[in-house]
Design an enzyme around this catalytic site. Structure first.
Site, PDB file in Angstrom:
ATOM      1  N   CYS A 135      -4.131   3.329  -4.359  1.00  0.00           N
ATOM      2  CA  CYS A 135      -3.384   4.163  -3.414  1.00  0.00           C
ATOM      3  C   CYS A 135      -2.367   5.061  -4.123  1.00  0.00           C
ATOM      4  CB  CYS A 135      -2.705   3.301  -2.362  1.00  0.00           C
ATOM      5  SG  CYS A 135      -1.870   1.829  -3.015  1.00  0.00           S
ATOM      6  N   HIS A 142       0.834  -1.202   0.000  1.00  0.00           N
ATOM      7  CA  HIS A 142       0.000   0.000   0.000  1.00  0.00           C
ATOM      8  C   HIS A 142       0.868   1.252   0.000  1.00  0.00           C
ATOM      9  CE1 HIS A 142      -3.197   2.767   0.934  1.00  0.00           C
ATOM     10  NE2 HIS A 142      -2.702   3.058   2.118  1.00  0.00           N
TER      11      HIS A 142
END
Length: 340
Positions: free
Chosen positions: A285, A223
């Protein structure tokens, strides 16, 4: 001839003929672009042919078409589909036995905006992979989580690689002197367990010091998040913008420890904005990191916390369709930097 040219392209015969000259008239080009923006398929086909040129005009037109395709420039609602279909037809022509070795078609045999748009249109997986190979070459993942396989190039749920994110964000910084953006890193080294953010901060401070707005793009394992160090009332602050589930306490503590190197003494001076914006932007992200850098570069002296919190809250009010469009268009805009 006059009637035919005018009905198909909304151009006079002399204007149409000027498109095939060394110096295309500004008037003819402006009229053609206007028709393209309105979705005139004949004019789109014609402009795509002009984009094949290997001169300044060809590059200018190719960029304009990609801006329409990626949503950076507004056009008719289905303009992207019309453009990539036109590019796909050109790609098919460029690969037949007669034209495949013709240098005039080289933009469709090498990494280019035209080739990317053609690849996005094809539904034949083997051809899609073949086009992706031409665009990407041989790429290698820097982390286990990076998806750099060519079959994923146009996937709407693909995780951005470090190189893609670096190319796009460095491109943004060149357009704005207000931000300094560092090469994307992992937070913790997988084998040594070193805090890489701490190391990068130490190196940055030793080499040139931190700028007034210093951005670090940090991968926590699978992420991306944005880490911003900035000055407010002559005091250094740290802002973490996380667009998925809340970070665990260990990760937060690693970030806080790194922030101390920048001169932050209290943990409450590290502000975490954490909202899940990715329900309709899967693996997005990196997209949000890119977009928030855009926002920060245009925010002037506004408080970054307010700027990013307002964006996140507003994004959650968008419809599913609007969020999905953000996903598609932002991915295209980001990858354009890797085509330059």
């Amino acid at each position: 001839m006059n009637i035919c040219v005018n009905s198909l392209y909304r151009l006079s015969t002399p204007q149409f003929h000027s498109l095939y000259s060394e110096d295309v008239s500004d008037e003819a080009l402006a009229l053609l672009i206007g028709e393209v923006e309105n979705g005139n398929q004949n004019c789109i086909d014609l402009l795509c042919n002009l984009a094949l040129r290997n001169d300044d005009l060809g590059h200018k037109v190719e960029k304009l078409l990609f801006d329409l395709f990626s949503g950076k420039r507004s056009g008719s609602p289905d303009i992207d589909k019309k453009i990539n279909q036109a590019c796909l037809v050109l790609h098919q022509i460029a690969n037949n036995d007669i034209t495949k070795d013709n240098t005039e078609w080289k933009k469709l045999h090498a990494p280019s905006r035209l080739l990317y748009m053609a690849g996005s249109a094809t539904t034949d997986l083997s051809k899609k992979i073949g086009i992706a190979h031409k665009i990407m070459g041989d790429q290698f993942a820097q982390t286990d989580q990076e998806q750099v396989g060519v079959e994923n190039l146009w996937c709407g749920a693909r995780m951005l690689s470090s190189d893609e994110l670096a190319a796009a964000t460095q491109g943004l910084v060149q357009e704005s002197p207000l931000l300094s953006v560092n090469y994307p890193i992992g937070l913790i080294h997988p084998t040594t367990k070193e805090n890489i953010l701490s190391t990068q901060l130490l190196e940055k401070i030793a080499q040139s010091g931190l700028s007034h707005n210093e951005v670090f793009l940090v991968n926590t394992g699978d992420h991306w998040l944005l880490c911003l160090f900035y000055k407010l009332a002559e005091k250094i602050k740290c802002l973490i913008f996380n667009t998925y589930y809340d970070l665990n306490e260990n990760t937060k503590q690693e970030i806080i420890e790194a922030a101390k190197i920048a001169g932050i003494s209290e943990s409450d001076e590290v502000n975490f904005i954490e909202m899940n914006l990715q329900n309709n932007v899967p693996n997005g992200c990196g997209l949000f990191c890119y977009h928030t850098i855009q926002l920060l570069s245009n925010a002037g002296q506004n408080d970054p916390v307010t700027t990013l919190r307002e964006f996140a809250e507003k994004f959650l009010t968008l419809s599913v369709e609007e969020q999905a469009l953000f996903n598609t268009q932002t991915r295209r805009q980001i990858y354009e930097y890797s085509l330059q």
